[in-house]
Scaffold this active site. Structure first.
Site, PDB file in Angstrom:
ATOM      1  N   ASN A  11       0.604  -1.186  -0.497  1.00  0.00           N
ATOM      2  CA  ASN A  11      -0.225  -0.182   0.228  1.00  0.00           C
ATOM      3  C   ASN A  11       0.839   1.054  -0.470  1.00  0.00           C
ATOM      4  O   ASN A  11       1.168   1.403   1.065  1.00  0.00           O
ATOM      5  CB  ASN A  11      -1.014  -0.136   1.008  1.00  0.00           C
ATOM      6  CG  ASN A  11      -1.683   1.383   0.931  1.00  0.00           C
ATOM      7  OD1 ASN A  11      -2.576   2.470   0.464  1.00  0.00           O
ATOM      8  ND2 ASN A  11      -1.960   1.724   2.419  1.00  0.00           N
ATOM      9  N   TRP A  12       0.973   1.869  -0.822  1.00  0.00           N
ATOM     10  CA  TRP A  12       1.307   2.973  -1.149  1.00  0.00           C
ATOM     11  C   TRP A  12       1.891   4.245  -0.678  1.00  0.00           C
ATOM     12  O   TRP A  12       1.905   5.391  -0.882  1.00  0.00           O
ATOM     13  CB  TRP A  12       1.543   3.402  -2.875  1.00  0.00           C
ATOM     14  CG  TRP A  12       3.057   2.375  -3.461  1.00  0.00           C
ATOM     15  CD1 TRP A  12       3.964   1.273  -2.911  1.00  0.00           C
ATOM     16  CD2 TRP A  12       3.921   2.087  -4.347  1.00  0.00           C
ATOM     17  NE1 TRP A  12       4.917   0.708  -3.081  1.00  0.00           N
ATOM     18  CE2 TRP A  12       4.315   1.053  -4.544  1.00  0.00           C
ATOM     19  CE3 TRP A  12       3.611   2.727  -5.862  1.00  0.00           C
ATOM     20  CZ2 TRP A  12       5.256   0.683  -6.055  1.00  0.00           C
ATOM     21  CZ3 TRP A  12       3.641   2.578  -6.985  1.00  0.00           C
ATOM     22  CH2 TRP A  12       4.719   1.372  -6.823  1.00  0.00           C
ATOM     23  N   LYS A  13       0.483   4.072  -0.335  1.00  0.00           N
ATOM     24  CA  LYS A  13      -0.799   5.401  -0.080  1.00  0.00           C
ATOM     25  C   LYS A  13      -0.613   6.780  -1.161  1.00  0.00           C
ATOM     26  O   LYS A  13      -0.705   5.937  -2.433  1.00  0.00           O
ATOM     27  CB  LYS A  13       0.115   5.937   1.896  1.00  0.00           C
ATOM     28  CG  LYS A  13      -0.129   4.494   2.231  1.00  0.00           C
ATOM     29  CD  LYS A  13      -0.275   4.886   3.391  1.00  0.00           C
ATOM     30  CE  LYS A  13       0.652   3.873   4.726  1.00  0.00           C
ATOM     31  NZ  LYS A  13      -0.004   3.960   6.174  1.00  0.00           N
ATOM     32  N   HIS A  96      -9.386   1.152   4.229  1.00  0.00           N
ATOM     33  CA  HIS A  96      -8.545   1.371   5.076  1.00  0.00           C
ATOM     34  C   HIS A  96      -8.546   2.402   6.303  1.00  0.00           C
ATOM     35  O   HIS A  96      -9.435   3.021   6.128  1.00  0.00           O
ATOM     36  CB  HIS A  96      -7.636   2.390   4.536  1.00  0.00           C
ATOM     37  CG  HIS A  96      -5.725   1.852   4.347  1.00  0.00           C
ATOM     38  ND1 HIS A  96      -5.724   3.105   5.571  1.00  0.00           N
ATOM     39  CD2 HIS A  96      -5.432   1.220   4.980  1.00  0.00           C
ATOM     40  CE1 HIS A  96      -4.313   2.990   5.678  1.00  0.00           C
ATOM     41  NE2 HIS A  96      -4.177   1.783   5.675  1.00  0.00           N
ATOM     42  N   GLU A  98      -6.642   5.071   6.882  1.00  0.00           N
ATOM     43  CA  GLU A  98      -6.596   6.432   6.956  1.00  0.00           C
ATOM     44  C   GLU A  98      -7.731   7.271   6.202  1.00  0.00           C
ATOM     45  O   GLU A  98      -8.209   7.998   6.415  1.00  0.00           O
ATOM     46  CB  GLU A  98      -5.730   6.762   6.302  1.00  0.00           C
ATOM     47  CG  GLU A  98      -4.334   6.178   6.626  1.00  0.00           C
ATOM     48  CD  GLU A  98      -3.073   5.719   5.799  1.00  0.00           C
ATOM     49  OE1 GLU A  98      -3.120   6.128   4.535  1.00  0.00           O
ATOM     50  OE2 GLU A  98      -1.575   5.244   6.769  1.00  0.00           O
ATOM     51  N   GLU A 168      -6.297  -4.502  10.888  1.00  0.00           N
ATOM     52  CA  GLU A 168      -4.775  -3.870  10.927  1.00  0.00           C
ATOM     53  C   GLU A 168      -4.845  -2.960  12.070  1.00  0.00           C
ATOM     54  O   GLU A 168      -5.603  -1.706  12.144  1.00  0.00           O
ATOM     55  CB  GLU A 168      -5.188  -3.153   9.489  1.00  0.00           C
ATOM     56  CG  GLU A 168      -5.039  -3.410   8.172  1.00  0.00           C
ATOM     57  CD  GLU A 168      -3.879  -2.652   7.311  1.00  0.00           C
ATOM     58  OE1 GLU A 168      -2.634  -3.108   6.383  1.00  0.00           O
ATOM     59  OE2 GLU A 168      -4.413  -1.245   7.276  1.00  0.00           O
ATOM     60  N   GLY A 174       2.164   2.653  10.579  1.00  0.00           N
ATOM     61  CA  GLY A 174       2.850   3.850  10.663  1.00  0.00           C
ATOM     62  C   GLY A 174       3.398   3.978  11.988  1.00  0.00           C
ATOM     63  O   GLY A 174       4.494   4.959  12.257  1.00  0.00           O
ATOM     64  N   SER A 212       3.079  -2.064  10.244  1.00  0.00           N
ATOM     65  CA  SER A 212       4.396  -1.912  10.051  1.00  0.00           C
ATOM     66  C   SER A 212       5.026  -3.446  10.494  1.00  0.00           C
ATOM     67  O   SER A 212       6.148  -3.679  10.877  1.00  0.00           O
ATOM     68  CB  SER A 212       5.043  -1.102  12.167  1.00  0.00           C
ATOM     69  OG  SER A 212       4.645  -0.396  12.732  1.00  0.00           O
ATOM     70  N   GLY A 233       2.421  -0.911   4.599  1.00  0.00           N
ATOM     71  CA  GLY A 233       2.744   0.501   4.083  1.00  0.00           C
ATOM     72  C   GLY A 233       4.233   0.930   4.041  1.00  0.00           C
ATOM     73  O   GLY A 233       4.477   0.861   3.033  1.00  0.00           O
ATOM     74  N   GLY A 234       4.898   1.417   5.044  1.00  0.00           N
ATOM     75  CA  GLY A 234       5.758   2.139   4.653  1.00  0.00           C
ATOM     76  C   GLY A 234       7.117   1.644   4.072  1.00  0.00           C
ATOM     77  O   GLY A 234       7.551   1.878   3.403  1.00  0.00           O
TER      78      GLY A 234
END
Ligand code: PEP
Length: 250
Positions: A11-13, A96, A98, A168, A174, A212, A233-234
Site C-alpha cells: 500500500n503506497w498511500k 483503510h 486512514e 490492521e 505507521g 509495521s 505500508g512504509g
C-alpha cells in the site's frame, strides 16, 4: 490443512510519481521472479496504468486504494470500479483506517462499496482494525465484529471467499509498533470465525496482517496459521524491503 496462496500487498498511500512507480516495478520484478505468492501493488490512481503495463506477465497484480460505489455520476473527485477495470486493475483496498479516520469513510458506505467491487470483478481488500483505546478497553472483538458484519452486510455467503480481509490494528499502522504474533493470530482466527458464522467457505478466505510489517518480522507473522499474508505500508516503498517481505512468505 487448508492451502491458501500467500498474499502480499504494497500500500503506497499517497507516494510515488509515475516515474518513481516505473523504477520501483523494474527493480522489483527480477527480485520476485520465482515467487509462488500473490503479489499486489496498490499505487495512487495516477500511477495505476503505469504499474499495470510494467508488470504484465509477472506475478504482480495491481489494486487501487479506494473507489466509489456508483459506476458513474456527479461525484467530483471520485473514481468508479468500471474505470479501474478498464485499466486492468484487479483489486481495490476498501476501508483503510486512514480513509475511515481522515476522510469519514463509514461502514454504511463500505456496505455498498464491497458488493460494487465484486460485481465489477474486482477483489476487495477490506481493512478492519481496532483503535488503541478500543484494545485497552477490551473491545477489540466487538469492534471487528461490528465492522465485518456491517461492511459485508450486502455480500452473499458464497461470495465472501472472494474478499481478502486485512486485519490492521490502528495503533500499529505507521507507528513501528507491531502486533505480537499472539495478538495477530488471535484476531485473525476471530475474523475467520465471524466469516464462518456468515456462511463463508473460510478455508479459502485470505486474512492479512497489516501494521509495521518489515523484512525482520514478516516471516514470523505470515507463518501464523490464520495469517495468510501482509498488507505493507512504509516498508513497501523500497523495492528491496518489499522483495524481502515477499520472500518471507515462502
Ligand atoms: C498500511 O497503511 O496499511 C500499513 C500497514 O502501514 P505500515 O506498514 O506503514 O504500518
Amino acid at each position: 490443512m487448508p492451502n491458501r496462496t500467500p498474499y502480499i500487498a504494497a500500500n503506497w498511500k499517497m507516494n510515488k510519481t509515475v516515474a518513481e512507480a516505473a523504477e520501483f516495478v523494474d527493480t522489483l520484478l527480477p527480485r520476485i521472479a520465482a515467487t509462488q505468492s500473490d503479489v499486489v501493488i496498490c499505487p495512487p490512481f495516477t500511477a495505476l496504468a503505469e504499474v499495470v503495463e510494467r508488470s504484465r506477465g509477472s506475478a504482480v497484480r495491481v489494486a487501487a486504494q479506494n473507489m466509489h460505489e456508483e459506476g458513474f455520476g456527479a461525484f467530483t473527485g471520485e473514481v468508479s470500479a468500471p474505470m479501474l477495470v478498464e485499466l486492468d486493475v484487479e483489486a481495490v483496498v476498501l476501508g483503510h483506517s486512514e480513509r475511515r479516520q481522515l476522510f469519514g469513510e463509514t461502514d454504511e458506505a463500505l456496505s455498498r462499496k464491497v458488493p460494487a467491487a465484486l460485481a465489477a470483478g474486482l477483489e476487495p481488500i477490506l481493512c478492519v482494525g481496532e483503535s488503541e483505546t478500543a484494545r485497552d478497553a477490551g473491545e477489540t472483538e466487538e469492534v471487528l465484529e461490528r465492522q465485518l458484519q456491517a461492511d459485508l452486510a450486502n455480500v452473499e455467503s458464497l461470495e465472501l471467499e472472494r474478499v481478502v480481509v486485512a486485519y490492521e490494528p490502528i495503533w500499529a499502522i505507521g507507528t513501528g509498533r507491531t502486533a505480537t504474533p499472539e495478538q495477530a493470530q488471535e484476531v485473525s482466527a476471530f475474523i475467520r470465525d465471524v466469516l464462518r458464522m456468515r456462511g463463508a467457505v473460510v478455508d479459502n478466505v485470505r486474512i492479512l496482517y497489516g501494521g509495521s510489517v518489515k523484512p525482520g518480522n514478516a516471516a514470523e507473522l505470515m507463518a501464523l496459521p490464520d495469517v495468510d499474508g501482509a498488507l505493507v505500508g512504509g516498508a513497501s516503498l523500497n523495492p528491496g524491503d518489499f522483495a524481502a517481505i515477499v520472500d518471507a512468505a515462502g
